[in-house]
Design a protein around this motif. Structure first.
Motif, PDB file in Angstrom:
ATOM      1  N   LEU A   1       0.808  -1.212   0.000  1.00 42.24           N
ATOM      2  CA  LEU A   1       0.000   0.000   0.000  1.00 42.24           C
ATOM      3  C   LEU A   1       0.847   1.270   0.000  1.00 42.24           C
ATOM      4  O   LEU A   1       0.328   2.367   0.067  1.00 42.24           O
ATOM      5  CB  LEU A   1      -0.933   0.007   1.223  1.00 42.24           C
ATOM      6  CG  LEU A   1      -1.952  -1.131   1.252  1.00 42.24           C
ATOM      7  CD1 LEU A   1      -2.804  -1.019   2.524  1.00 42.24           C
ATOM      8  CD2 LEU A   1      -2.847  -1.094   0.023  1.00 42.24           C
ATOM      9  N   SER A   2       2.166   1.110  -0.046  1.00 43.05           N
ATOM     10  CA  SER A   2       3.054   2.272  -0.032  1.00 43.05           C
ATOM     11  C   SER A   2       3.369   2.710  -1.450  1.00 43.05           C
ATOM     12  O   SER A   2       3.245   1.933  -2.387  1.00 43.05           O
ATOM     13  CB  SER A   2       4.349   1.924   0.698  1.00 43.05           C
ATOM     14  OG  SER A   2       4.073   1.594   2.038  1.00 43.05           O
ATOM     15  N   PRO A   3       3.817   3.955  -1.616  1.00 46.53           N
ATOM     16  CA  PRO A   3       4.178   4.429  -2.951  1.00 46.53           C
ATOM     17  C   PRO A   3       5.369   3.658  -3.495  1.00 46.53           C
ATOM     18  O   PRO A   3       6.200   3.177  -2.739  1.00 46.53           O
ATOM     19  CB  PRO A   3       4.546   5.900  -2.705  1.00 46.53           C
ATOM     20  CG  PRO A   3       3.891   6.242  -1.418  1.00 46.53           C
ATOM     21  CD  PRO A   3       3.943   4.987  -0.612  1.00 46.53           C
ATOM     22  N   ARG A   4       5.486   3.558  -4.804  1.00 54.90           N
ATOM     23  CA  ARG A   4       6.652   2.954  -5.427  1.00 54.90           C
ATOM     24  C   ARG A   4       7.566   4.083  -5.868  1.00 54.90           C
ATOM     25  O   ARG A   4       7.087   5.096  -6.359  1.00 54.90           O
ATOM     26  CB  ARG A   4       6.222   2.117  -6.629  1.00 54.90           C
ATOM     27  CG  ARG A   4       5.331   0.967  -6.256  1.00 54.90           C
ATOM     28  CD  ARG A   4       4.955   0.191  -7.500  1.00 54.90           C
ATOM     29  NE  ARG A   4       3.637  -0.378  -7.345  1.00 54.90           N
ATOM     30  CZ  ARG A   4       3.022  -1.061  -8.275  1.00 54.90           C
ATOM     31  NH1 ARG A   4       3.584  -1.245  -9.442  1.00 54.90           N
ATOM     32  NH2 ARG A   4       1.832  -1.555  -8.068  1.00 54.90           N
TER      33      ARG A   4
ATOM     34  N   TRP B   1       7.372   8.892  -7.322  1.00 59.88           N
ATOM     35  CA  TRP B   1       6.593   7.877  -6.617  1.00 59.88           C
ATOM     36  C   TRP B   1       5.173   7.841  -7.170  1.00 59.88           C
ATOM     37  O   TRP B   1       4.696   8.787  -7.784  1.00 59.88           O
ATOM     38  CB  TRP B   1       6.553   8.194  -5.117  1.00 59.88           C
ATOM     39  CG  TRP B   1       6.033   9.560  -4.803  1.00 59.88           C
ATOM     40  CD1 TRP B   1       4.732   9.956  -4.631  1.00 59.88           C
ATOM     41  CD2 TRP B   1       6.821  10.752  -4.655  1.00 59.88           C
ATOM     42  NE1 TRP B   1       4.648  11.294  -4.389  1.00 59.88           N
ATOM     43  CE2 TRP B   1       5.914  11.814  -4.387  1.00 59.88           C
ATOM     44  CE3 TRP B   1       8.189  11.033  -4.707  1.00 59.88           C
ATOM     45  CZ2 TRP B   1       6.340  13.129  -4.177  1.00 59.88           C
ATOM     46  CZ3 TRP B   1       8.612  12.336  -4.498  1.00 59.88           C
ATOM     47  CH2 TRP B   1       7.688  13.369  -4.243  1.00 59.88           C
TER      48      TRP B   1
ATOM     49  N   GLY C   1       1.181   5.550  -6.377  1.00 62.50           N
ATOM     50  CA  GLY C   1       0.469   4.545  -5.610  1.00 62.50           C
ATOM     51  C   GLY C   1       0.328   4.952  -4.165  1.00 62.50           C
ATOM     52  O   GLY C   1       0.867   5.962  -3.710  1.00 62.50           O
ATOM     53  N   GLY C   2      -0.415   4.173  -3.394  1.00 62.46           N
ATOM     54  CA  GLY C   2      -0.602   4.478  -1.990  1.00 62.46           C
ATOM     55  C   GLY C   2      -1.470   5.710  -1.806  1.00 62.46           C
ATOM     56  O   GLY C   2      -2.131   6.181  -2.730  1.00 62.46           O
ATOM     57  N   THR C   3      -1.450   6.283  -0.630  1.00 58.23           N
ATOM     58  CA  THR C   3      -2.288   7.445  -0.339  1.00 58.23           C
ATOM     59  C   THR C   3      -1.705   8.751  -0.871  1.00 58.23           C
ATOM     60  O   THR C   3      -2.381   9.771  -0.930  1.00 58.23           O
ATOM     61  CB  THR C   3      -2.481   7.585   1.182  1.00 58.23           C
ATOM     62  OG1 THR C   3      -1.187   7.713   1.810  1.00 58.23           O
ATOM     63  CG2 THR C   3      -3.182   6.359   1.755  1.00 58.23           C
ATOM     64  N   GLN C   4      -0.410   8.730  -1.274  1.00 58.26           N
ATOM     65  CA  GLN C   4       0.258   9.953  -1.729  1.00 58.26           C
ATOM     66  C   GLN C   4      -0.014  10.265  -3.195  1.00 58.26           C
ATOM     67  O   GLN C   4       0.372  11.319  -3.672  1.00 58.26           O
ATOM     68  CB  GLN C   4       1.770   9.826  -1.529  1.00 58.26           C
ATOM     69  CG  GLN C   4       2.218   9.855  -0.080  1.00 58.26           C
ATOM     70  CD  GLN C   4       2.039  11.216   0.543  1.00 58.26           C
ATOM     71  OE1 GLN C   4       1.691  11.322   1.702  1.00 58.26           O
ATOM     72  NE2 GLN C   4       2.271  12.271  -0.223  1.00 58.26           N
TER      73      GLN C   4
ATOM     74  N   PRO D   1       6.719  11.405   0.260  1.00 54.07           N
ATOM     75  CA  PRO D   1       6.434  10.265   1.142  1.00 54.07           C
ATOM     76  C   PRO D   1       7.706   9.818   1.855  1.00 54.07           C
ATOM     77  O   PRO D   1       8.816   9.969   1.331  1.00 54.07           O
ATOM     78  CB  PRO D   1       5.944   9.178   0.173  1.00 54.07           C
ATOM     79  CG  PRO D   1       5.503   9.928  -1.037  1.00 54.07           C
ATOM     80  CD  PRO D   1       6.436  11.093  -1.142  1.00 54.07           C
TER      81      PRO D   1
END
Length: 286
Positions: free
Chosen positions: A27-30, A184, A186-189, A277
């Motif tokens: 769920l974290s940014p790439r 980055w 993906g994720g919430t950012q 992030p």
């Protein structure tokens, strides 16, 4: 700026190299890293060339030597995962961008004067970008294509022999500068990008042949300001009246000219904060 610098008549070489992907949790940014570089040379009136080269694994590609008609500035671009293109720039809202100097290529008697010029150049850069730059001392680190993530400060200015780096500097090269950015998605950012490292390599033997102090023409300060422009996200331009023109000449402006200042403002504090992030791949130097 001169080739003895490479400013041979004009040439600065821009290189786009790429470093690769790091994936954090599901769920974290790439994250992906990209390296945008510029080569500076000096010239006696000959014709220089500007080239761009990119790693197919990297999304970010910069184009050197081109500026929108009449603007006098050109900004490095980062291509995001969605295909959107944004300016490559530092987060101007961080407490400070740290920097260190490696002056080992200069005679000891000339190091204090060079450090003074570099420090004064950062003050001019700060006035143009609105970003705070914090000096953290000297270092033995020499920027290379594969070690930028390990730099002991966010910007390293190294006055060394071109043989000590693997950047494509030739007999006419005066300097080489650029940035390492992280993107980055993906994720919430969502997605985004920010410059994480900047670097300036000054060809020690060549730069000693230039005039000291600030002013127009063939001066050390103009090489330093030009390369700091690259370390801030600026590209080369075709306007000979700007500091970011790829050749150092007797007509080079004293400090940043109007177009340079416009470009630096667009990558500075007035462009707004960047929410980066958390990522452990680069050490927090603030």
């Amino acid at each position: 700026m001169h080739r003895a610098p490479r400013v041979s008549g004009s040439a600065w070489i821009q290189l786009v190299a790429a470093l690769m992907i790091a994936v954090v949790a599901v769920l974290s940014p790439r994250f992906a890293f990209g390296d945008l570089e510029e080569h500076t040379t000096i010239s006696d009136g000959g014709t220089g060339t500007v080239s761009s080269e990119g790693d197919p694994l990297q999304a970010g590609v910069a184009t050197a030597g081109v500026s929108p008609a009449g603007t006098g500035y050109s900004i490095m671009k980062v291509s995001l995962n969605s295909g959107k293109t944004i300016n490559a720039r530092w987060n101007p809202c961080q407490s400070a961008v740290t920097w260190r100097a490696n002056l080992s290529g200069l005679p000891k008697a000339k190091r204090a004067a060079m450090l003074k010029t570099i420090t004064a150049s950062f003050k001019r850069l700060s006035a143009a970008t609105g970003i705070t730059y914090r000096y953290q001392g000297t270092t033995t680190f020499v920027p290379k294509t594969g070690n930028l993530e390990k730099a002991p400060a966010e910007i390293v200015v190294a006055a060394v022999s071109k043989s000590r780096t693997d950047f494509p500097m030739n007999d006419n090269s005066l300097g080489y500068g650029g940035v390492l950015w992280s993107s980055w998605y993906g994720g919430t950012q969502g997605e985004g990008a920010a410059v994480m490292r900047g670097y300036v390599v000054l060809e020690a033997k060549a730069i000693q042949k230039l005039k000291t102090g600030f002013g127009s023409g063939l001066r050390q300060s103009n090489v330093i300001l030009h390369e700091l422009g690259h370390a801030s996200g600026l590209e080369h331009v075709k306007d000979r009246k700007q500091q970011m023109y790829p050749t150092l000449t007797t007509a080079s402006p004293s400090g940043f000219a109007r177009g340079d200042l416009t470009g630096l403002k667009k990558v500075g504090r007035s462009a707004g904060c960047i929410a980066v992030p958390g990522y452990a791949g680069l050490k927090d130097l603030n």
